[in-house]
Design an enzyme around this catalytic site. Structure first.
Site, short mmCIF file in Angstrom:
data_model
loop_
_atom_site.label_atom_id
_atom_site.label_comp_id
_atom_site.label_asym_id
_atom_site.label_seq_id
_atom_site.Cartn_x
_atom_site.Cartn_y
_atom_site.Cartn_z
N ASP A 148 -1.71 -5.73 8.47
CA ASP A 148 -2.02 -5.07 7.31
C ASP A 148 -3.45 -5.47 6.90
O ASP A 148 -4.44 -4.64 6.55
CB ASP A 148 -1.04 -5.30 6.02
CG ASP A 148 -1.21 -4.75 4.85
OD1 ASP A 148 -0.89 -3.66 4.46
OD2 ASP A 148 -2.36 -5.03 4.09
N VAL A 180 -0.76 -1.08 3.34
CA VAL A 180 -0.62 -0.33 4.70
C VAL A 180 0.70 -0.58 5.17
O VAL A 180 1.33 0.52 5.62
CB VAL A 180 -1.69 -0.77 5.56
CG1 VAL A 180 -1.93 0.05 7.01
CG2 VAL A 180 -3.03 -0.63 4.98
N ASP A 181 1.24 -1.87 5.17
CA ASP A 181 2.39 -1.86 5.74
C ASP A 181 3.66 -0.94 4.90
O ASP A 181 4.41 -0.28 5.66
CB ASP A 181 2.88 -3.39 5.61
CG ASP A 181 2.30 -4.18 6.86
OD1 ASP A 181 2.21 -3.74 7.70
OD2 ASP A 181 2.44 -5.42 6.67
N LEU A 182 3.40 -1.23 3.77
CA LEU A 182 4.64 -0.24 2.69
C LEU A 182 4.29 1.06 3.01
O LEU A 182 5.45 1.87 3.43
CB LEU A 182 4.28 -0.58 1.30
CG LEU A 182 4.45 -2.27 0.90
CD1 LEU A 182 3.99 -2.41 -0.64
CD2 LEU A 182 5.88 -2.49 1.15
N GLY A 185 5.97 1.92 6.40
CA GLY A 185 7.29 2.18 6.13
C GLY A 185 7.95 3.18 5.70
O GLY A 185 9.01 3.78 6.09
#
Length: 393
Positions: A148, A180-182, A185
Site C-alpha cells: 500500500d 489503496v488496500d481498502l 478490496g
C-alpha cells in the site's frame, strides 16, 4: 423469521492475507457468503501479529492483534500448509465445492502447486477466481510485490497529499489508513459479484485480475482528469481542494471545522452567516473560478472571522442554513457522535477464547430486504479446521 442474506449459499475460499484480499472477503461474508480462510499453520495471517494493541485471551495470554480483527469477521479459519502436496490437494477439493477463490500471491506463485486459475477452473468451470497483486497479471512490473505505502507513492497519491512546498512540514504524505488496500478490496468484491452474476447466467466462471497500482490510478479521479484537461500535474495543497473554494478546515477558538462550499449559493449563505456579506458581493469572490484564483486572500479573510467563533456556535449556525460543515474529530470522537451511535457503527462480537468482546466497525452497506448480519467474530487460528476438512471426507 430471520431475513435472508444476499449472498446466502455462496461459498468463498479465501487464500489471501493482510488487508486487500481479507477486506474483499469480509465484505462478502457480511453479505452472507460462507468464507473459508486458509491460514499458515502455527502463525496464520501475518496481521495476527501486527501489534500492539493485542486482545487478551481468557487465560491472560496475548491474543490476536487489533489489525487482524478489522478485516476478518464472519469467516472460518482453517490451518493448512498449501505448499505441501497434501495441503494443495485439500485446496483443490475445497475449490471444487466453492463459487469463489480469492488469492494475493505473486503472479504465477500458485501454479507450481496446481492452484492457479487454469488448474482449479478445469475442475470447476463456474469458479470465479480473483487474483489481487501489486501490479496485475501482466506488464513489466507484474512479478514485483506491491504494498500500500509504495503504491500510494508510485500511484501519485502522495504527490497530492501533504502541505505545499514552502510550507512548514512540506513533504509528500501518505494517507493515515491503508487506503489503496481498502479500495482494492472494494473493487475486488464488486468485480467478484459481477463475475458471479455472469457465472450464474452462463455457467462460466472467469479470472478477475485486480492490481493495487491500477486501483490507485483510478482513485486519482478528478486529480487525474485535471491533469488530462490542463496538461499540468496537480501538486500538494494541504487541506485545500483543487476545484472548490472555500473547501477546507477553518480555525475556531476551540478547534477546527471543515466548511465545504460546493456552489456560489452556499458561498453567499456562508458569508451571510458570518456577517461578511461584502465578501459575497466582491467581484473576485462571487464565482468559484474567481475564488480559486484568489484563494489565499479569501481563506485568510474567512479564517480571521471564524477564529473568534467556537466550533459548536459556528456549526449551529451553518448547519440549519444549509452550508455543509463538520468538526475535525479524533477517532474516539467519531464513535461518540450521536449519528454514529444511531447508525450502530460500533459492533461487538463474542469469541470464547478472548476475555472481552471484539469490537469492529459496522459495514456501511444497508440493504432493506437482505440486511448485513454480524454472527461470527474474527476467528481464532484454526478454529474451523476440523469441521471444514471433516466435511470433505
Amino acid at each position: 423469521m430471520t431475513a435472508p442474506q444476499a449472498l446466502a449459499g455462496v461459498r468463498v475460499l479465501d487464500l489471501s492475507r493482510v488487508l486487500a484480499g481479507p477486506w474483499a472477503t469480509q465484505t462478502l461474508a457480511d453479505l452472507g457468503a460462507e468464507v473459508i480462510k486458509i491460514e499458515r499453520p502455527g502463525g496464520g495471517d501475518d496481521t495476527r501479529a501486527w501489534g500492539p494493541p493485542f486482545t487478551t485471551k481468557t487465560d491472560g495470554t496475548r491474543g490476536d492483534s487489533a489489525y487482524f480483527l478489522c478485516a476478518n469477521r464472519g469467516k472460518k479459519s482453517v490451518e493448512l500448509d498449501i505448499a505441501s502436496p497434501e495441503g494443495a490437494e485439500v485446496i483443490r477439493k475445497l475449490a471444487a465445492t466453492c463459487d469463489v477463490v480469492v488469492e494475493n500471491f505473486k503472479v504465477g506463485g500458485l501454479a507450481k502447486y496446481g492452484l492457479d486459475y487454469a488448474s482449479l477452473s478445469a475442475a470447476n468451470p463456474r469458479l470465479v477466481y480473483c487474483s489481487i497483486t501489486g501490479f496485475g497479471q501482466s506488464g513489466p512490473r507484474a512479478s514485483q510485490a506491491g504494498y500500500d505505502y509504495m503504491i500510494q507513492a508510485m500511484g501519485g497519491l502522495m504527490s497530492v497529499t501533504g502541505q505545499p512546498d514552502g510550507s512548514p512540514g512540506a513533504e509528500p504524505m501518505k494517507v493515515g489508513v491503508a487506503v489503496v488496500d481498502l479500495a482494492t478490496g472494494l473493487y475486488a468484491s464488486n468485480a467478484i459479484l459481477a463475475a458471479l452474476l455472469h457465472a450464474r447466467a452462463t455457467g462460466q466462471g472467469q479470472h478477475v485480475d485486480i492490481a493495487l497500482f491500477d486501483v490507485q490510478a483510478a482513485m486519482l479521479a478528478n486529480q487525474a482528469t485535471n491533469y488530462f484537461v490542463s496538461g499540468k500535474a496537480p501538486t500538494r495543497m494541504g487541506n485545500a481542494h483543487p476545484n472548490l473554494v472555500p473547501y477546507q478546515p477553518f480555525p475556531c477558538s476551540d478547534g477546527m471545522v471543515v466548511i465545504a462550499v460546493g456552489n456560489d449559493s452556499q458561498f453567499r449563505t456562508l458569508c451571510a452567516v458570518l456577517g461578511a456579506e461584502g465578501l459575497a458581493t466582491e467581484p473576485r469572490y462571487a464565482a468559484n473560478a474567481g475564488r480559486i484564483e484568489h484563494r489565499a486572500e479569501l481563506v485568510a479573510a474567512l479564517s480571521a472571522i471564524t477564529s473568534s467563533w467556537t466550533m459548536s456556535d459556528l456549526m449551529a449556525r451553518l448547519e440549519p442554513a444549509g452550508v455543509p460543515c463538520g468538526p475535525v474529530n479524533t477517532i474516539d470522537q467519531v464513535f461518540d457522535e450521536p449519528q454514529a451511535k444511531h447508525r450502530g457503527l460500533e459492533i461487538e462480537l463474542v469469541r470464547d477464547d478472548l476475555s472481552a468482546p471484539t469490537k469492529t466497525v459496522a459495514s456501511p452497506i444497508r440493504l432493506s430486504a437482505t440486511p448485513v448480519r454480524y454472527d461470527v467474530a474474527p476467528p481464532a487460528l484454526g478454529a474451523d479446521t476440523e469441521a471444514v476438512l471433516g466435511a470433505l471426507d
